[in-house]
Design a protein around this motif. Structure first.
Motif, short mmCIF file in Angstrom:
data_model
loop_
_atom_site.label_atom_id
_atom_site.label_comp_id
_atom_site.label_asym_id
_atom_site.label_seq_id
_atom_site.Cartn_x
_atom_site.Cartn_y
_atom_site.Cartn_z
N THR A 148 -5.90 -13.35 -33.04
CA THR A 148 -4.37 -14.05 -32.83
C THR A 148 -3.66 -12.61 -33.11
OG1 THR A 148 -4.11 -13.60 -35.57
CG2 THR A 148 -3.77 -15.70 -34.63
N GLN A 188 0.50 -22.90 -23.79
CA GLN A 188 1.21 -21.79 -22.56
C GLN A 188 0.51 -20.36 -21.93
OE1 GLN A 188 5.05 -21.82 -24.17
NE2 GLN A 188 5.51 -19.30 -23.50
N SER A 201 4.33 -15.65 -22.10
CA SER A 201 4.95 -15.92 -23.19
C SER A 201 5.92 -16.24 -22.56
CB SER A 201 5.64 -14.37 -23.54
OG SER A 201 6.65 -13.84 -23.02
N TRP A 236 -0.13 -18.91 -25.93
CA TRP A 236 0.01 -19.40 -26.84
C TRP A 236 -1.04 -20.46 -26.56
CZ3 TRP A 236 3.51 -18.85 -30.41
CH2 TRP A 236 3.85 -17.95 -30.63
N ARG A 247 -3.22 -24.38 -29.97
CA ARG A 247 -2.45 -25.14 -30.33
C ARG A 247 -3.79 -25.77 -31.19
NH1 ARG A 247 0.69 -29.63 -28.31
NH2 ARG A 247 2.50 -28.27 -28.78
N GLU A 253 0.33 -23.36 -33.53
CA GLU A 253 0.48 -22.37 -32.25
C GLU A 253 0.19 -21.31 -32.34
OE1 GLU A 253 3.07 -23.45 -29.68
OE2 GLU A 253 2.12 -25.75 -29.13
N ARG A 254 -0.97 -20.89 -32.83
CA ARG A 254 -0.73 -19.19 -32.55
C ARG A 254 -1.25 -18.21 -31.12
NH1 ARG A 254 -1.19 -21.19 -36.61
NH2 ARG A 254 -2.81 -20.89 -38.60
N GLN A 255 -0.27 -17.07 -31.19
CA GLN A 255 -0.14 -16.22 -29.78
C GLN A 255 -1.34 -14.86 -29.88
OE1 GLN A 255 3.01 -14.36 -30.15
NE2 GLN A 255 3.30 -14.51 -27.84
#
Length: 77
Positions: free
Chosen positions: A20, A41, A44, A57, A59, A65-67
């Motif tokens: 992350t 995604q 950003s 992004w 899931r 969700e994590r970026q």
């Protein structure tokens, strides 16, 4: 919403794993963590933010969700 870069190595729906992204101002309270999930995604959505690095992004199985940065992410087998 911005269009993802044409050279983006991941597409929405790809299964990935990585680490992350934690913004610099949060690094005293949060640590990067490993994850595995599905890309939801690419980018950003903010051109000035994407100029600093290509974001994803993802899931996770628990529906959170994590970026992450593209550079810190790889395809999951």
């Amino acid at each position: 919403m911005t269009t993802p870069p044409a050279n983006a190595p991941f597409l929405v729906g790809d299964r990935v794993r990585g680490t992350t992204y934690v913004p610099p101002d949060l690094r005293k309270r949060e640590a990067p963590e490993r994850f595995e999930g599905v890309v939801v995604q690419v980018g950003s959505g903010y051109p000035k933010v994407d100029a600093e690095g290509d974001f994803l992004w993802v899931r996770l199985a628990d529906c959170t969700e994590r970026q992450s940065l593209v550079a810190d992410t790889e395809p999951s087998p």
